[in-house]
Design an enzyme around this catalytic site. Structure first.
Site: not given
Length: 529
Positions: A103, A173, A221, A320
């Site tokens: 990424q 971002y 993404r 997770r």
């Protein structure tokens, strides 16, 4: 015939063949070095998830330029020094059969100038709600430098053994800051309408694709809704997604949500319920033919299968879930779903610790970040089987008992109360915290799996413990350091026992927030026996 035909089905991203539909998406670990390089901990952590059967692993965000950097231990890919350490990561992951992509990211105004020792940069001089500092507005020449930095980082990613890259255009971002009318007030070619606000993303994708000709994979993404007043909602992102697909440069979309206007939505905890944002993924999936990754509290194989079977997405991010149980996919393949150590969506170790600058951990899985020392599963067999008595059935005692039994010891456990789990069991009975029950029930299953003799409503004093002729006694000291067998149990055992008896103590959870320390203590002791 499998109960999870969609989850276990292979899928191709371009010419990259994935063995199943499970993705461990990018997530910060803080396992890097002070020089912002990957470490053996980074490699061991991701390799364990690959060994457990995940189809695709996405590296944590790799900063493409020295003006990027969120914390002390972030990873960078802006110079060649990063290549060799990352090659160790990709080699370890690919050696276990998983695919891995890098990424690429720049956080813009969301990064930390105290870490980078450079001014914050952004499309417009608008402060982030995260830090409050007004960023420097990028000039056109500086934008061009950053575009080139993405391409250079992509080239290094290929040299490091990655099979593709994922350009991060979400979570508030830098690329999303350009996309969003909330954060982009420019009046030049990089602002204004959707075409102008997309220009930076388009140029990044064009240069990255030029650096990585097919069959190397390029993904993007996005946040399908940034949850910011005047920002990008799902309709705006449907248009962005359509335009990205029309470029013909991208192999998949990974659909997340959120920005620093509402950072709790990045990693939704249990209060959001289950599958809280898959409707956003579905909305994007409806307007593109690209493979789409869904994320957001997808914890169980049943949930993942349902998302795929409904056509909501083509792949599922179970990040997770894989922090909690790196071997989730392997257990699904082997028909052992009852053995999966389920994520409880508490966000204490995987997210909360990051907020204080620490490395990640997991309340359910004490081995996170310790994979070099504690290979996750199964624990190694001991050279000599011993008789072990565990006194106290709180989290630490449960962990010590099952780990010791898995190592081949003969283990009995004594708990004064009528049930196991201590304070965590009590906490899990409250509304809003019922997921915590999995901390106890999973360990109860492991006790049964490894034939631990469990005695509840059993107050073990020194006489009853020594009558079992143990070679090792593990005493869970309980909240506040009290002996579960009564005051002075440890001292009395030491006074009455012979020289060959080994007595170990483990601290237990005074509150759920202490469960991680308790479980880690129990795991350590279980491994020592």
């Amino acid at each position: 015939m499998t109960d999870y035909p969609h989850l276990l089905a292979p899928l191709s991203l371009g010419e990259l063949r994935l063995r199943n539909r499970v993705v461990v998406t990018a997530h910060v670990t803080n396992f890097g070095s002070h020089e912002h390089l990957a470490t053996p901990r980074t490699a061991a952590y991701l390799a364990e998830r690959a060994r457990g059967g995940a189809g695709l692993i996405v590296s944590e965000s790799l900063a493409v330029h020295p003006t990027a950097g969120p914390n002390t231990f972030f990873l960078q890919l802006w110079d060649d020094a990063a290549v060799a350490p990352l090659r160790a990561v990709t080699s370890a992951v690919r050696g276990h059969g998983a695919a891995i992509v890098a990424q690429l990211n720049h956080g813009g105004r969301e990064h930390n100038p105290r870490v980078t020792r450079r001014p914050l940069v952004a499309p417009s001089p608008i402060a982030s709600p995260k830090g409050g500092e007004v960023p420097h507005e990028l000039t056109v020449e500086e934008i061009e430098e950053l575009v080139d930095a993405f391409a250079a980082a992509a080239t290094r990613a290929l040299a490091a053994g990655f099979q593709g890259v994922e350009v991060h255009a979400g979570h508030g971002y830098l690329i999303q800051q350009f996309l969003s009318p909330w954060s982009n007030h420019r009046t030049d070619a990089y602002g204004g309408d959707v075409e102008g606000r997309m220009r930076f993303l388009v140029e990044v994708l064009q240069t990255v694709r030029s650096a990585l000709p097919r069959p190397t994979v390029v993904g993007v993404r996005i946040s399908a809704d940034e949850f910011a007043p005047g920002g990008l909602d799902v309709e705006a992102m449907r248009e962005v997604s359509r335009r990205v697909e029309q470029l013909g440069l991208v192999d998949y979309l990974s659909v997340s949500q959120g920005s620093y206007a509402d950072p709790g939505t990045f990693i939704p905890d249990a209060s959001h319920g289950r599958l809280p944002f898959v409707h956003l993924t579905r909305a994007i999936r409806e307007v593109v033919d690209l493979p789409v990754v869904a994320v957001g509290s997808i914890v169980t194989p049943e949930e993942a299968e349902s998302v795929l079977a409904a056509g909501t997405a083509d792949l599922v991010g179970m990040t997770r879930a894989h922090i909690s149980d790196p071997h989730l996919v392997r257990k699904v393949e082997e028909g052992r779903t009852e053995d999966i150590r389920q994520c409880i969506l508490c966000n204490q170790g995987c997210y909360g610790r990051l907020l204080t600058g620490l490395d990640i951990s997991c309340v359910q899985n004490p081995a996170v970040g310790r994979e070099l020392d504690w290979p996750e599963f199964p624990p190694p067999r001991a050279a000599h089987a011993r008789r072990v008595v565990v006194v106290g059935g709180g989290p630490a005692g449960l962990e010590a008992a099952w780990v010791a039994a898995a190592r081949g010891h003969q283990v009995s456990l004594h708990e004064t109360q009528a049930h196991l789990g201590g304070q965590v069991r009590t906490f899990s009975t409250q509304d809003g915290h019922r997921e915590w029950a999995h901390v106890v029930t999973w360990r109860e299953r492991m006790l049964a799996r490894y034939c631990v003799q469990v005695h509840t409503s059993s107050r073990a004093d020194a006489r009853t413990v020594l009558a079992q002729e143990p070679e090792v006694v593990v005493v869970g000291t309980g909240p506040g350091g009290t002996d579960p067998g009564g005051p002075g149990l440890v001292a009395e055992l030491r006074a009455r026992a012979g020289p060959d008896l080994r007595i170990l103590t483990v601290g237990d959870a005074a509150a759920p927030r202490d469960a991680l320390a308790a479980l880690t203590d129990g795991h350590r002791v279980g491994r020592e026996i």
